[in-house]
Design an enzyme around this catalytic site. Structure first.
Site, PDB file in Angstrom:
ATOM      1  N   PHE A  50     -19.008  -6.148 -12.552  1.00  0.00           N
ATOM      2  CA  PHE A  50     -18.945  -6.967 -11.574  1.00  0.00           C
ATOM      3  C   PHE A  50     -19.726  -6.564 -10.480  1.00  0.00           C
ATOM      4  O   PHE A  50     -19.415  -5.447  -9.901  1.00  0.00           O
ATOM      5  CB  PHE A  50     -17.476  -7.388 -11.413  1.00  0.00           C
ATOM      6  CG  PHE A  50     -17.140  -8.143 -10.369  1.00  0.00           C
ATOM      7  CD1 PHE A  50     -17.350  -9.572 -10.381  1.00  0.00           C
ATOM      8  CD2 PHE A  50     -16.673  -7.808  -9.026  1.00  0.00           C
ATOM      9  CE1 PHE A  50     -17.039 -10.469  -9.275  1.00  0.00           C
ATOM     10  CE2 PHE A  50     -16.394  -8.372  -7.888  1.00  0.00           C
ATOM     11  CZ  PHE A  50     -16.598  -9.909  -8.052  1.00  0.00           C
ATOM     12  N   GLY A  51     -20.612  -7.482  -9.829  1.00  0.00           N
ATOM     13  CA  GLY A  51     -21.160  -7.179  -8.410  1.00  0.00           C
ATOM     14  C   GLY A  51     -20.494  -8.261  -7.615  1.00  0.00           C
ATOM     15  O   GLY A  51     -20.495  -9.372  -7.752  1.00  0.00           O
ATOM     16  N   TYR A  52     -20.583  -7.696  -6.416  1.00  0.00           N
ATOM     17  CA  TYR A  52     -20.001  -8.328  -5.190  1.00  0.00           C
ATOM     18  C   TYR A  52     -21.102  -8.008  -3.877  1.00  0.00           C
ATOM     19  O   TYR A  52     -20.657  -8.647  -2.953  1.00  0.00           O
ATOM     20  CB  TYR A  52     -18.717  -7.925  -4.898  1.00  0.00           C
ATOM     21  CG  TYR A  52     -18.325  -6.602  -4.700  1.00  0.00           C
ATOM     22  CD1 TYR A  52     -18.596  -6.204  -3.429  1.00  0.00           C
ATOM     23  CD2 TYR A  52     -18.176  -5.673  -5.728  1.00  0.00           C
ATOM     24  CE1 TYR A  52     -18.527  -4.616  -3.122  1.00  0.00           C
ATOM     25  CE2 TYR A  52     -18.139  -4.406  -5.370  1.00  0.00           C
ATOM     26  CZ  TYR A  52     -18.219  -3.635  -4.194  1.00  0.00           C
ATOM     27  OH  TYR A  52     -17.717  -2.519  -3.935  1.00  0.00           O
ATOM     28  N   GLY A  53     -22.058  -7.145  -4.122  1.00  0.00           N
ATOM     29  CA  GLY A  53     -23.071  -6.946  -3.060  1.00  0.00           C
ATOM     30  C   GLY A  53     -24.238  -7.032  -3.368  1.00  0.00           C
ATOM     31  O   GLY A  53     -24.775  -8.344  -4.007  1.00  0.00           O
ATOM     32  N   SER A  54     -25.348  -6.418  -3.401  1.00  0.00           N
ATOM     33  CA  SER A  54     -26.660  -6.505  -3.888  1.00  0.00           C
ATOM     34  C   SER A  54     -26.812  -6.861  -5.195  1.00  0.00           C
ATOM     35  O   SER A  54     -27.868  -7.447  -5.438  1.00  0.00           O
ATOM     36  CB  SER A  54     -27.418  -5.503  -3.443  1.00  0.00           C
ATOM     37  OG  SER A  54     -26.911  -4.186  -4.190  1.00  0.00           O
TER      38      SER A  54
ATOM     39  N   GLU B   3     -25.575   3.491  -7.311  1.00  0.00           N
ATOM     40  CA  GLU B   3     -24.518   3.161  -6.793  1.00  0.00           C
ATOM     41  C   GLU B   3     -23.394   4.219  -6.496  1.00  0.00           C
ATOM     42  O   GLU B   3     -22.801   4.496  -5.567  1.00  0.00           O
ATOM     43  CB  GLU B   3     -23.600   2.149  -7.506  1.00  0.00           C
ATOM     44  CG  GLU B   3     -24.112   0.759  -8.010  1.00  0.00           C
ATOM     45  CD  GLU B   3     -24.417  -0.052  -6.782  1.00  0.00           C
ATOM     46  OE1 GLU B   3     -23.639   0.108  -5.767  1.00  0.00           O
ATOM     47  OE2 GLU B   3     -25.190  -0.845  -6.591  1.00  0.00           O
TER      48      GLU B   3
END
Length: 241
Positions: free
Chosen positions: A15-19, A94
């Site tokens: 799950f990604g929520y930024g870049s 990350e």
């Protein structure tokens, strides 16, 4: 990365929520827009590599626990050899360069009446040396506007994340994100207008000997400021065009 958080798997959701929502940079089988519960997204983490440096760290997002909140983003499914390759890449991007740790969370795909899937997520906590903590939208925006790292301008990170939310999750009102975006855009326009006013006298003297003589003596700091302001303004226009 926690060694026991991911058993050997043939398939994994990340799950990604930024870049990651607009720049995953790893191979994946499919992706889905959706959300996780119990977390809110905040620009409280520092970045001294991708979007800043040691002297002027940028600001990027992390997740803060909040039982009443949810965070929208994109989950990517990696399978087979993609699992190991993506984790190796993200460990550098990350964890090593960003200071994030990993957790497993429930991911809810948008518009699907089915059980959530377990997904890996990267989170920067308050005990991280790069963690910056709370600040007002104006303070955060000012820091973002002036920072740049090896991956690019910090402003690009902010604007592309806001644009993703606006285009892919139009039903979601992310006040924290959009208030910082609005403050940053105001600052960029103001900086560009300052530069434009400063350059006006030089335009009329463009073909004169005076122009050629004085330009080479313009302080380097001022030249960098002008270049930075113009780059930010052009980038903003491209993203929102």
């Amino acid at each position: 990365m926690k060694s026991d958080i991911i058993p050997e798997k043939r398939s994994l959701w990340i799950f990604g929520y930024g870049s990651l929502v607009w720049k995953p940079d790893f191979e994946y089988k499919r992706s889905k827009v959706g959300y996780i519960q119990g977390y809110k997204r905040r620009f409280w983490h520092g970045d001294n590599f991708h979007r800043g440096n040691d002297e002027t760290p940028g600001r990027v997002v992390t997740l803060i626990k909040d039982d009443d909140a949810s965070t929208w983003g994109v989950a990517f499914e990696v399978t087979g050899a993609q699992v190991e390759k993506s984790l190796q890449y993200l460990n550098v991007r990350e964890t090593v360069c960003g200071g994030y740790i990993t957790e497993m969370v429930d991911f809810f795909p948008e518009g699907e009446d089915q059980s959530p899937v377990q997904a890996l997520v990267y989170i920067a906590t308050a005990d991280n040396a790069l963690y910056l903590g709370k600040a007002s939208p104006v303070e955060i925006a000012a820091q973002i506007v002036m920072c740049r790292g090896k991956t690019g301008h910090n402003l690009e990170y902010l604007l592309r994340l806001a644009e993703f939310m606006r285009s892919s999750c139009p039903q979601v009102e992310d006040h924290h994100l959009f208030s910082i975006e609005a403050a940053a855009m105001t600052m960029v326009v103001y900086l560009f207008l300052l530069v434009a006013q400063w350059l006006v006298p030089f335009v009329s003297l463009a073909n004169s000997g005076y122009m050629r003589k004085t330009h080479k003596h313009t302080p380097t700091t001022l030249k960098l400021f002008i270049s930075h302001a113009v780059q930010l303004y052009i980038m903003m226009l491209k993203i929102y065009s």
